[in-house]
Motif scaffolding. Structure first.
Motif, PDB file in Angstrom:
ATOM      1  N   TYR A   9     -14.534  48.698   8.202  1.00 55.32           N
ATOM      2  CA  TYR A   9     -14.537  47.786   7.061  1.00 55.32           C
ATOM      3  C   TYR A   9     -13.156  47.791   6.434  1.00 55.32           C
ATOM      4  CZ  TYR A   9     -19.541  48.124   7.665  1.00 55.32           C
ATOM      5  OH  TYR A   9     -20.804  48.082   8.199  1.00 55.32           O
ATOM      6  N   ALA A  10     -12.659  46.602   6.077  1.00 56.46           N
ATOM      7  CA  ALA A  10     -11.317  46.528   5.504  1.00 56.46           C
ATOM      8  C   ALA A  10     -11.164  45.272   4.664  1.00 56.46           C
ATOM      9  CB  ALA A  10     -10.265  46.509   6.621  1.00 56.46           C
ATOM     10  N   SER A  11     -10.187  45.307   3.789  1.00 58.49           N
ATOM     11  CA  SER A  11      -9.761  44.109   3.073  1.00 58.49           C
ATOM     12  C   SER A  11      -8.795  43.393   4.007  1.00 58.49           C
ATOM     13  CB  SER A  11      -9.061  44.516   1.775  1.00 58.49           C
ATOM     14  OG  SER A  11      -8.639  43.364   1.089  1.00 58.49           O
ATOM     15  N   GLU A  12      -9.059  42.119   4.258  1.00 58.64           N
ATOM     16  CA  GLU A  12      -8.249  41.372   5.220  1.00 58.64           C
ATOM     17  C   GLU A  12      -7.911  39.993   4.642  1.00 58.64           C
ATOM     18  OE1 GLU A  12      -8.476  40.530  10.008  1.00 58.64           O
ATOM     19  OE2 GLU A  12      -9.829  42.002   9.133  1.00 58.64           O
ATOM     20  N   PRO A  13      -6.958  39.941   3.697  1.00 60.75           N
ATOM     21  CA  PRO A  13      -6.664  38.682   3.015  1.00 60.75           C
ATOM     22  C   PRO A  13      -6.092  37.591   3.928  1.00 60.75           C
ATOM     23  CG  PRO A  13      -5.130  40.403   2.345  1.00 60.75           C
ATOM     24  CD  PRO A  13      -6.163  41.050   3.197  1.00 60.75           C
ATOM     25  N   LEU A  50     -10.662  38.252  -2.571  1.00 62.14           N
ATOM     26  CA  LEU A  50     -11.199  39.437  -1.914  1.00 62.14           C
ATOM     27  C   LEU A  50     -11.883  38.966  -0.630  1.00 62.14           C
ATOM     28  CD1 LEU A  50     -11.705  42.500  -1.998  1.00 62.14           C
ATOM     29  CD2 LEU A  50     -13.846  42.021  -3.188  1.00 62.14           C
ATOM     30  N   VAL A  51     -11.307  39.330   0.505  1.00 61.43           N
ATOM     31  CA  VAL A  51     -11.885  39.022   1.808  1.00 61.43           C
ATOM     32  C   VAL A  51     -12.064  40.347   2.529  1.00 61.43           C
ATOM     33  CG1 VAL A  51     -11.604  37.824   4.011  1.00 61.43           C
ATOM     34  CG2 VAL A  51     -10.784  36.743   1.902  1.00 61.43           C
ATOM     35  N   LEU A  52     -13.323  40.705   2.770  1.00 64.45           N
ATOM     36  CA  LEU A  52     -13.644  41.952   3.451  1.00 64.45           C
ATOM     37  C   LEU A  52     -14.170  41.638   4.835  1.00 64.45           C
ATOM     38  CD1 LEU A  52     -15.481  43.755   0.528  1.00 64.45           C
ATOM     39  CD2 LEU A  52     -13.091  43.998   1.219  1.00 64.45           C
ATOM     40  N   ILE A  70     -14.568  35.870  -5.039  1.00 63.45           N
ATOM     41  CA  ILE A  70     -13.653  35.580  -6.144  1.00 63.45           C
ATOM     42  C   ILE A  70     -13.956  36.623  -7.223  1.00 63.45           C
ATOM     43  CG2 ILE A  70     -12.946  33.890  -7.874  1.00 63.45           C
ATOM     44  CD1 ILE A  70     -12.546  32.873  -5.005  1.00 63.45           C
ATOM     45  N   THR A  71     -12.922  37.300  -7.693  1.00 62.38           N
ATOM     46  CA  THR A  71     -13.135  38.327  -8.702  1.00 62.38           C
ATOM     47  C   THR A  71     -11.936  38.462  -9.621  1.00 62.38           C
ATOM     48  OG1 THR A  71     -13.730  40.645  -9.068  1.00 62.38           O
ATOM     49  CG2 THR A  71     -12.315  40.181  -7.169  1.00 62.38           C
ATOM     50  N   SER A  80     -18.986  34.636  -2.323  1.00 62.24           N
ATOM     51  CA  SER A  80     -19.188  33.271  -1.832  1.00 62.24           C
ATOM     52  C   SER A  80     -19.893  33.242  -0.490  1.00 62.24           C
ATOM     53  CB  SER A  80     -17.835  32.566  -1.681  1.00 62.24           C
ATOM     54  OG  SER A  80     -17.128  32.608  -2.885  1.00 62.24           O
ATOM     55  N   GLU A  81     -19.565  34.186   0.387  1.00 66.57           N
ATOM     56  CA  GLU A  81     -20.237  34.328   1.676  1.00 66.57           C
ATOM     57  C   GLU A  81     -20.413  35.800   1.996  1.00 66.57           C
ATOM     58  OE1 GLU A  81     -18.664  30.386   2.008  1.00 66.57           O
ATOM     59  OE2 GLU A  81     -17.336  32.087   2.167  1.00 66.57           O
TER      60      GLU A  81
END
Length: 141
Positions: A9-13, A50-52, A70-71, A80-81
């Motif tokens: 799992y990661a943040s992947e903007p 924020l895209v995980l 969105i945060t 959102s998804e």
């Protein structure tokens, strides 16, 4: 699909639009998202803060899940998804993405979302509280 030894799992903007589209389609959300409009998908990713991602820890690190949000990183986060490829559903990937969101946001940030009807049970099982006072202006296209 065999159960992976590990899901990363990661943040992947800077998530690739084609990978995002593939997971939306494979999850079933492709029926409710503009998957044939690459520019709009790109804007959806570019404007989320924020895209995980969830990737299998196997050759090529295939993407099997995405949470786009969105945060303000202080008070509230709107998911959102939450999309998980059907081949990975039931493996804990959706819960893992939500856990990662909660970890990154911290305990002082509330998380909200609007569930697809067939996913309501999942959100209830992971402990989200159902809210009755939600409102919506629908989009025109």
């Amino acid at each position: 699909m065999t159960v992976p030894s590990k899901v990363l799992y990661a943040s992947e903007p800077a998530l690739d639009v084609a990978e995002f589209r593939r997971v939306l389609v494979e999850s079933g959300l492709g029926e409710t998202r503009p998957v044939d409009d690459e520019a709009r998908l790109k804007a959806m990713l570019d404007n989320a803060n924020l895209v995980l991602t969830a990737r299998l820890d196997v050759d090529g690190k295939p993407l099997v899940g995405v949470a786009r949000a969105i945060t303000d990183f202080s008070w509230v986060c709107y998911i959102s998804e939450l999309a998980v490829s059907k081949s990975a559903q039931g493996l804990g990937v959706g819960m893992g993405l939500m856990d990662e969101a909660r970890r990154q946001l911290g305990p002082s940030v509330a998380i909200s979302l609007i569930s697809m009807p067939d996913a309501v049970g999942f959100y209830e099982r992971i402990g989200m509280q159902r809210m009755t006072d939600a409102f919506w202006f629908g989009r025109q296209r």
